[in-house]
Write a protein that holds these residues in place. Structure first.
Motif, PDB file in Angstrom:
ATOM      1  N   ASP A  36       7.852  20.829 -23.147  1.00  0.00           N
ATOM      2  CA  ASP A  36       6.838  21.169 -22.147  1.00  0.00           C
ATOM      3  C   ASP A  36       7.488  21.228 -20.760  1.00  0.00           C
ATOM      4  O   ASP A  36       7.561  20.253 -20.028  1.00  0.00           O
ATOM      5  N   ARG A  37       7.951  22.411 -20.447  1.00  0.00           N
ATOM      6  CA  ARG A  37       8.733  22.594 -19.233  1.00  0.00           C
ATOM      7  C   ARG A  37       7.919  22.372 -17.936  1.00  0.00           C
ATOM      8  O   ARG A  37       8.403  21.820 -16.969  1.00  0.00           O
ATOM      9  N   LYS A  38       6.691  22.808 -17.995  1.00  0.00           N
ATOM     10  CA  LYS A  38       5.838  22.673 -16.815  1.00  0.00           C
ATOM     11  C   LYS A  38       5.619  21.192 -16.474  1.00  0.00           C
ATOM     12  O   LYS A  38       5.727  20.778 -15.325  1.00  0.00           O
ATOM     13  N   ARG A  39       5.316  20.442 -17.508  1.00  0.00           N
ATOM     14  CA  ARG A  39       5.093  19.006 -17.324  1.00  0.00           C
ATOM     15  C   ARG A  39       6.393  18.317 -16.871  1.00  0.00           C
ATOM     16  O   ARG A  39       6.387  17.443 -16.008  1.00  0.00           O
ATOM     17  N   CYS A  41       8.790  19.549 -15.115  1.00  0.00           N
ATOM     18  CA  CYS A  41       9.021  19.809 -13.688  1.00  0.00           C
ATOM     19  C   CYS A  41       8.084  18.990 -12.816  1.00  0.00           C
ATOM     20  O   CYS A  41       8.501  18.430 -11.801  1.00  0.00           O
ATOM     21  N   SER A  42       6.822  18.913 -13.213  1.00  0.00           N
ATOM     22  CA  SER A  42       5.885  18.180 -12.353  1.00  0.00           C
ATOM     23  C   SER A  42       6.180  16.679 -12.383  1.00  0.00           C
ATOM     24  O   SER A  42       6.014  15.986 -11.381  1.00  0.00           O
TER      25      SER A  42
END
Ligand code: FE2
Ligand code: FE2
Length: 132
Positions: A36-39, A41-42
């Protein structure tokens, strides 16, 4: 990686922060497992906020109790934080799972540097102050 007893400094606020840092890192590793790349990064952004807040709090505590190597420790924190920013910049621009793992590794090392190694420097000072 786990937050174990030997990593505790004996100061409740500092130990709470360190535990939070470990928990965030744990979340990062879960995001990697799920790809889960988005998670991922966040969470890195969260991590920077948490680390920065922790460094400020720890510095205030050390200054207040007159820790003799306060200046060095604060300089060490800003060195670590600059390194964290550099890792973050590189990680956010990389895309695949292998690089996420590499980033995680570097971030873990950064964390271990403060919590496990760097903060040992004041552990005995604080415990002597509190009479333990
Ligand atoms: Fe710390
Ligand atoms: Fe520290």
């Amino acid at each position: 990686m786990e937050f174990v007893e030997s990593m505790k400094t004996g100061h409740p606020a500092i130990d709470k922060d360190h535990k939070e840092i470990f928990d965030t890192l744990d979340e990062v590793s879960r995001a990697i497992a799920k790809n889960d790349r988005k998670r991922f990064c966040s969470l890195f952004e969260d991590f920077l906020v948490i680390a920065n807040r922790h460094f400020k709090r720890e510095e205030a505590i050390l200054r207040k109790c007159g820790f003799p190597r306060y200046e060095q420790h604060a300089a060490y924190h800003s060195f670590l934080f600059d390194r964290a920013l550099a890792v973050r910049d590189r990680c956010v621009s990389s895309a695949d799972n292998a690089s996420m793992e590499q980033c995680f590794k570097e971030f873990s090392e950064f964390l271990v540097d403060d919590v496990v190694r760097g903060d040992l420097d004041f552990k005995s000072y604080l415990s002597a102050l509190s009479g333990r």
